[in-house]
Design an enzyme around this catalytic site. Sequence first.
Site, PDB file in Angstrom:
ATOM      1  N   GLU A 126      32.183  52.189   5.356  1.00 11.03           N
ATOM      2  CA  GLU A 126      30.830  52.467   4.907  1.00 11.03           C
ATOM      3  C   GLU A 126      29.939  51.301   5.431  1.00 11.03           C
ATOM      4  O   GLU A 126      29.922  50.377   4.862  1.00 11.03           O
ATOM      5  CB  GLU A 126      30.805  52.703   3.406  1.00 11.03           C
ATOM      6  CG  GLU A 126      29.310  52.787   2.847  1.00 11.03           C
ATOM      7  CD  GLU A 126      28.363  53.885   3.652  1.00 11.03           C
ATOM      8  OE1 GLU A 126      28.685  55.009   3.963  1.00 11.03           O
ATOM      9  OE2 GLU A 126      27.121  53.383   3.854  1.00 11.03           O
ATOM     10  N   CYS A 141      35.561  59.240  -0.876  1.00  7.88           N
ATOM     11  CA  CYS A 141      35.081  60.730  -0.558  1.00  7.88           C
ATOM     12  C   CYS A 141      36.337  61.770  -0.587  1.00  7.88           C
ATOM     13  O   CYS A 141      37.312  61.047   0.202  1.00  7.88           O
ATOM     14  CB  CYS A 141      34.387  60.975   0.489  1.00  7.88           C
ATOM     15  SG  CYS A 141      32.896  59.907   0.619  1.00  7.88           S
ATOM     16  N   CYS A 166      38.091  62.840   3.023  1.00  7.51           N
ATOM     17  CA  CYS A 166      38.073  61.706   4.106  1.00  7.51           C
ATOM     18  C   CYS A 166      39.486  61.079   3.847  1.00  7.51           C
ATOM     19  O   CYS A 166      39.855  60.395   2.868  1.00  7.51           O
ATOM     20  CB  CYS A 166      36.941  60.894   3.992  1.00  7.51           C
ATOM     21  SG  CYS A 166      37.224  59.443   5.015  1.00  7.51           S
ATOM     22  N   CYS A 185      33.162  55.313  18.766  1.00  6.72           N
ATOM     23  CA  CYS A 185      33.014  55.586  17.210  1.00  6.72           C
ATOM     24  C   CYS A 185      33.884  54.101  16.678  1.00  6.72           C
ATOM     25  O   CYS A 185      35.013  54.074  16.859  1.00  6.72           O
ATOM     26  CB  CYS A 185      33.643  56.662  16.993  1.00  6.72           C
ATOM     27  SG  CYS A 185      33.640  56.735  15.069  1.00  6.72           S
TER      28      CYS A 185
HETATM   29  N1  SAH Z   1      31.189  56.202   5.607  1.00  9.94           N
HETATM   30  C1  SAH Z   1      30.114  56.783   6.519  1.00  9.94           C
HETATM   31  C2  SAH Z   1      30.389  56.753   7.940  1.00  9.94           C
HETATM   32  C3  SAH Z   1      32.084  57.111   8.424  1.00  9.94           C
HETATM   33  S1  SAH Z   1      32.539  58.728   7.793  1.00  9.94           S
HETATM   34  C4  SAH Z   1      29.881  58.049   6.111  1.00  9.94           C
HETATM   35  O1  SAH Z   1      30.591  58.582   5.127  1.00  9.94           O
HETATM   36  O2  SAH Z   1      28.851  58.670   6.654  1.00  9.94           O
HETATM   37  C5  SAH Z   1      31.918  59.513   9.369  1.00  9.94           C
HETATM   38  C6  SAH Z   1      31.589  60.966   9.062  1.00  9.94           C
HETATM   39  O3  SAH Z   1      32.750  61.711   8.787  1.00  9.94           O
HETATM   40  C7  SAH Z   1      30.831  61.171   7.920  1.00  9.94           C
HETATM   41  O4  SAH Z   1      29.713  62.261   8.145  1.00  9.94           O
HETATM   42  C8  SAH Z   1      32.054  61.791   6.945  1.00  9.94           C
HETATM   43  O5  SAH Z   1      31.432  62.456   5.730  1.00  9.94           O
HETATM   44  C9  SAH Z   1      32.618  62.710   7.818  1.00  9.94           C
HETATM   45  N2  SAH Z   1      34.071  63.050   7.518  1.00  9.94           N
HETATM   46  C10 SAH Z   1      34.764  62.396   6.655  1.00  9.94           C
HETATM   47  N3  SAH Z   1      36.024  62.787   6.475  1.00  9.94           N
HETATM   48  C11 SAH Z   1      35.809  64.187   7.262  1.00  9.94           C
HETATM   49  C12 SAH Z   1      36.838  65.280   7.233  1.00  9.94           C
HETATM   50  N4  SAH Z   1      37.935  65.504   6.792  1.00  9.94           N
HETATM   51  N5  SAH Z   1      36.391  66.307   8.089  1.00  9.94           N
HETATM   52  C13 SAH Z   1      35.071  66.367   8.818  1.00  9.94           C
HETATM   53  N6  SAH Z   1      34.069  65.134   8.628  1.00  9.94           N
HETATM   54  C14 SAH Z   1      34.605  64.202   7.587  1.00  9.94           C
HETATM   55 FE1  SF4 Z   2      33.200  58.724   2.286  1.00 13.39          FE
HETATM   56 FE2  SF4 Z   2      32.573  57.654   4.735  1.00 13.39          FE
HETATM   57 FE3  SF4 Z   2      34.110  55.973   3.353  1.00 13.39          FE
HETATM   58 FE4  SF4 Z   2      35.140  58.339   4.313  1.00 13.39          FE
HETATM   59  S1  SF4 Z   2      34.394  56.483   5.331  1.00 13.39           S
HETATM   60  S2  SF4 Z   2      35.262  57.671   2.055  1.00 13.39           S
HETATM   61  S3  SF4 Z   2      33.447  59.661   4.312  1.00 13.39           S
HETATM   62  S4  SF4 Z   2      32.012  56.828   2.696  1.00 13.39           S
END
Ligand code: SAH
Ligand code: SF4
Length: 358
Positions: free
Chosen positions: A156, A111, A114, A100
Amino acid sequence: MVSLYDLDRAGLADLLDGEPRYRVDQLWRGIWVEGRPLAEVTTVPARLRSSLAERFAPSLRARADVASEHGATRKWVFELADGATIETVLMVYRDRVTVCVSSQAGCAMGCTFCATGQAGFTRQLSVGEVVEQVLVATWSAAPRRLSNVVFMGMGEPLANYPVTVEVVRRLHEARGLSARHLTVSTVGVVPGIERLAREGLPLTLAVSLHAANDETRDSLVPLNRRYPLQRLYEACETWIGATGRRLSFEWALIDGVNDTDRARDELVAYASGLRAHVNLIPLNPTPGYLVRGSSPERVGAFRDGLIARGVNATVRNTRGRSIEAACGQLAAVTNARRSLVVRSRPAVAPEGRAPAHE
Ligand code: SAH
Ligand code: SF4
């Protein structure tokens, strides 16, 4: 130039100008096709290897390297040349070995649930910095072969579009990874999805949906205000139409927020028309978001409810939770800031008293 892995084949040819032509093939084969560390590409003379090693120091320096699940999950915190930090996670399964990777140091998308989003954005990564993550994992996994690369670490990927596309292209061409083995996860950068649909690249697209009504999604994923669900839906249709590939949605299950029957029915309506697969992720805990993840029973019931309504759904396991290596828990930026704060704090407080606590 930061990394030897920023160079494509033509770049290597320029670099080795003056050397016999076959050296380019040998070097390319060694570092890309066979995925060996430079020092082990013994087809190339030692003097050339050491001059390359001097010129191109590794971009990644491991500041932390932790394992869990009896070594089946391994997380690195890497410091980059300018001090920015990123995280990379290797997961070894019976039938596959997945890395990953981070596509950015931090993330600007914010978000709420996250850890990377909570920490904010530092900078874009280069092609070499992403590729080196894949290679470190490749070397660590040996003798198992690294089979899958997922862009689900920090950042992202579609906000670092040219780098993501170039890395996917190189991994496909040089490492022989195909669409099923390369997954780009996006929060829903609509122009990026539309552009990617036209690239003809072998990859699987995962869209982080989390809610199928705009009000809830606005509160979880701020980007939804710019690209709301209807526009995202159209971009997904474009992707499917252009590539003929199935799409998957990611859905982090949050107690009382998006795990209700109503949320499920909205998801069914949204996903059915696109025939999308749904990946359910039990929410992983992060310091900046105090809402709980759904209980294991609710996760199971939500999945069963989707399947009963004709939506293909699976629950993703939470590998690496204990070492903060699971989805959404990567936050090297915050950790770096924290350790910086700790280091810069005086050992003795100005008034001459020792700090009360650390
Ligand atoms: N930015 C991209 C990829 C990185 S995040 C995206 O958002 O898709 C990878 C995955 O982890 C995404 O599906 C995201 O929504 C998820 N994710 C983020 N925070 C999380 C959390 N606290 N618990 C579970 N999944 C989470
Ligand atoms: Fe949102 Fe993915 Fe960025 Fe976390 S890594 S803030 S889930 S876009």
